[in-house]
Design a protein around this motif. Sequence first.
Motif, PDB file in Angstrom:
ATOM      1  N   ALA A 153       0.900  -1.125  -0.022  1.00 43.30           N
ATOM      2  CA  ALA A 153       0.124  -0.065  -0.034  1.00 43.30           C
ATOM      3  C   ALA A 153       0.798   1.264  -0.071  1.00 43.30           C
ATOM      4  CB  ALA A 153      -0.887  -0.025   1.371  1.00 43.30           C
ATOM      5  N   ALA A 157       1.278   3.980  -3.038  1.00 41.86           N
ATOM      6  CA  ALA A 157       1.125   5.400  -2.916  1.00 41.86           C
ATOM      7  C   ALA A 157       2.437   6.214  -3.331  1.00 41.86           C
ATOM      8  CB  ALA A 157       0.850   5.745  -1.433  1.00 41.86           C
ATOM      9  N   SER A 238     -11.733  -8.180  -3.987  1.00 45.60           N
ATOM     10  CA  SER A 238     -10.872  -6.949  -4.304  1.00 45.60           C
ATOM     11  C   SER A 238     -11.124  -6.558  -5.513  1.00 45.60           C
ATOM     12  CB  SER A 238      -9.246  -7.194  -4.341  1.00 45.60           C
ATOM     13  OG  SER A 238      -9.034  -8.199  -5.275  1.00 45.60           O
ATOM     14  N   VAL A 247     -13.929   1.440  -2.895  1.00 43.19           N
ATOM     15  CA  VAL A 247     -12.831   2.057  -2.542  1.00 43.19           C
ATOM     16  C   VAL A 247     -11.942   2.036  -3.550  1.00 43.19           C
ATOM     17  CG1 VAL A 247     -13.195   1.267  -0.162  1.00 43.19           C
ATOM     18  CG2 VAL A 247     -11.723  -0.308  -1.811  1.00 43.19           C
ATOM     19  N   SER A 248     -10.803   2.927  -3.411  1.00 45.01           N
ATOM     20  CA  SER A 248      -9.666   2.876  -4.325  1.00 45.01           C
ATOM     21  C   SER A 248      -8.893   2.025  -4.463  1.00 45.01           C
ATOM     22  CB  SER A 248      -8.908   4.245  -4.254  1.00 45.01           C
ATOM     23  OG  SER A 248      -8.326   4.606  -2.988  1.00 45.01           O
ATOM     24  N   PRO A 250      -5.543   1.886  -4.143  1.00 42.40           N
ATOM     25  CA  PRO A 250      -4.657   1.719  -2.969  1.00 42.40           C
ATOM     26  C   PRO A 250      -5.019   1.414  -1.364  1.00 42.40           C
ATOM     27  CG  PRO A 250      -4.286   3.636  -4.242  1.00 42.40           C
ATOM     28  CD  PRO A 250      -5.563   2.885  -4.676  1.00 42.40           C
ATOM     29  N   MET A 251      -6.448   1.386  -1.494  1.00 41.21           N
ATOM     30  CA  MET A 251      -7.155   1.089  -0.010  1.00 41.21           C
ATOM     31  C   MET A 251      -7.168  -0.345   0.114  1.00 41.21           C
ATOM     32  SD  MET A 251      -7.204   3.440   2.029  1.00 41.21           S
ATOM     33  CE  MET A 251      -8.721   2.784   3.008  1.00 41.21           C
ATOM     34  N   VAL A 254      -5.044  -2.207   2.548  1.00 43.20           N
ATOM     35  CA  VAL A 254      -5.329  -1.791   3.773  1.00 43.20           C
ATOM     36  C   VAL A 254      -6.577  -2.762   4.337  1.00 43.20           C
ATOM     37  CG1 VAL A 254      -6.248   0.082   5.214  1.00 43.20           C
ATOM     38  CG2 VAL A 254      -4.598   0.809   3.313  1.00 43.20           C
ATOM     39  N   LEU A 255      -7.466  -3.058   3.475  1.00 39.23           N
ATOM     40  CA  LEU A 255      -8.579  -3.709   4.229  1.00 39.23           C
ATOM     41  C   LEU A 255      -8.102  -5.318   4.069  1.00 39.23           C
ATOM     42  CD1 LEU A 255     -11.502  -2.674   1.614  1.00 39.23           C
ATOM     43  CD2 LEU A 255     -11.224  -2.365   4.474  1.00 39.23           C
ATOM     44  N   ILE A 301     -19.760   0.370   2.399  1.00 39.41           N
ATOM     45  CA  ILE A 301     -18.420   0.304   3.072  1.00 39.41           C
ATOM     46  C   ILE A 301     -18.221  -0.426   4.211  1.00 39.41           C
ATOM     47  CG2 ILE A 301     -18.273   2.646   3.869  1.00 39.41           C
ATOM     48  CD1 ILE A 301     -15.129   0.680   2.670  1.00 39.41           C
ATOM     49  N   ALA A 305     -16.423  -3.875   4.767  1.00 42.93           N
ATOM     50  CA  ALA A 305     -15.555  -4.158   5.792  1.00 42.93           C
ATOM     51  C   ALA A 305     -15.687  -5.311   6.602  1.00 42.93           C
ATOM     52  CB  ALA A 305     -15.290  -2.914   6.518  1.00 42.93           C
TER      53      ALA A 305
END
Length: 393
Positions: A153, A157, A238, A247-248, A250-251, A254-255, A301, A305
């Motif tokens: 991630a 970025a 994903s 989500v974008s 790059p996120m 994170v998930l 979201i 999650a």
Amino acid sequence: MPLTPWRFIVGFGTVSLLADLVYEGARSITGPLLASLGATGLVVGVVTGIGEASALLLRLVSGPLTDRTRAFWAWTIAGYALTVITVPVLGIAGTLWVASALVIAERVGKAVRSPAKDTLLSYASAVAGRGRGFGVHEAMDQIGAVTGPLVVAVMLAVTGGDYGPTLGVLALPGVAVVAMLVWLRGRVPDPSIYEPTLAPKERPTVSGVGDRLPREFWIYSIFTAMTMLGFATFGLISFHLVVADVVSAPMVPVLYIAAMAADAVAALALGFGYDRTGARVLVVLPVLSALVPLLAFSHNIAMVAAGVLIWGCAVGVQESTLRAVVADLVAPQRRATAYGLYAGAIGVGTAVGGALTGWLYEVSVPILIATVIAVQVAAIGVLAGLLGRVRQR
């Protein structure tokens, strides 16, 4: 002096931590990476499904060969080496077919090493406790599974979404994996010394082809295969997150990090639960598998999650407690073969499940949810039959 059983488990946990940093970092962005090369939802489902199936079905070969050769360390080191080499190359793949082949090849590395690795761990866990041993190993494993996606991630970025340097940096922990394995092999060349039921003179050099595996093992394999039949891959999840604009890109890692943290907690909880109460704790798995599509494929979201966290919990059970049960059902001299056959059975479920969920995702998400729930209810019925047989033994 060889390492104590717990130190051996922790040492192998360190290997898995480093390896997971490599390949879980890559898996966290498989869907977006393939999508950037023109993949559809069906393609992502099929490729990731075949990849997971390869990691399982090929153990039908590697498992018996491991038992026959008794070369546990050679198979383990070779499999890890294939994985840590493949991932950095994936970052520079310029076409969809090359990237798809590399995704599958990375999973082949797991097929090569897993029966040998699980057998080595089963010896040490005989003293430490089956559920606890595999659970602690999986929890350490997930430290790497959390760290890898975090590194990915940050790199995405920093590089503006460039997959080349993002996956290239993962070559460094890959080198450490091989070095750690060589060190462990030097300290404990024969981990079967940990298994108290097998004295050195009794250890077979060749697994008997005619030895029959217990009926309970086959019922257990059917149960696990059914839970995998309706279990969505993170690649498809994903893909949904990005394509549905939840989500974008790059996120997504994170998930995935959150899912791997849930994986570690579930592995420890179910591992200790299994040592205390036995196989009935496995009823949790089909329940979790049924909840995943209900939540993860929404456009909210918060629900997504929650679905990703539940997906992580299910993976934690699959990667720890399920393997511990096999060690309790099968004698040591046939254990690598059993792990290979067991993986082959659930590999069929994974392959069909990957294609099925990918296809149903494009047809109708409500139909996908209903189908998965039906399959998991049937799996609970099979588990009930298995528990009845175990109580009669």
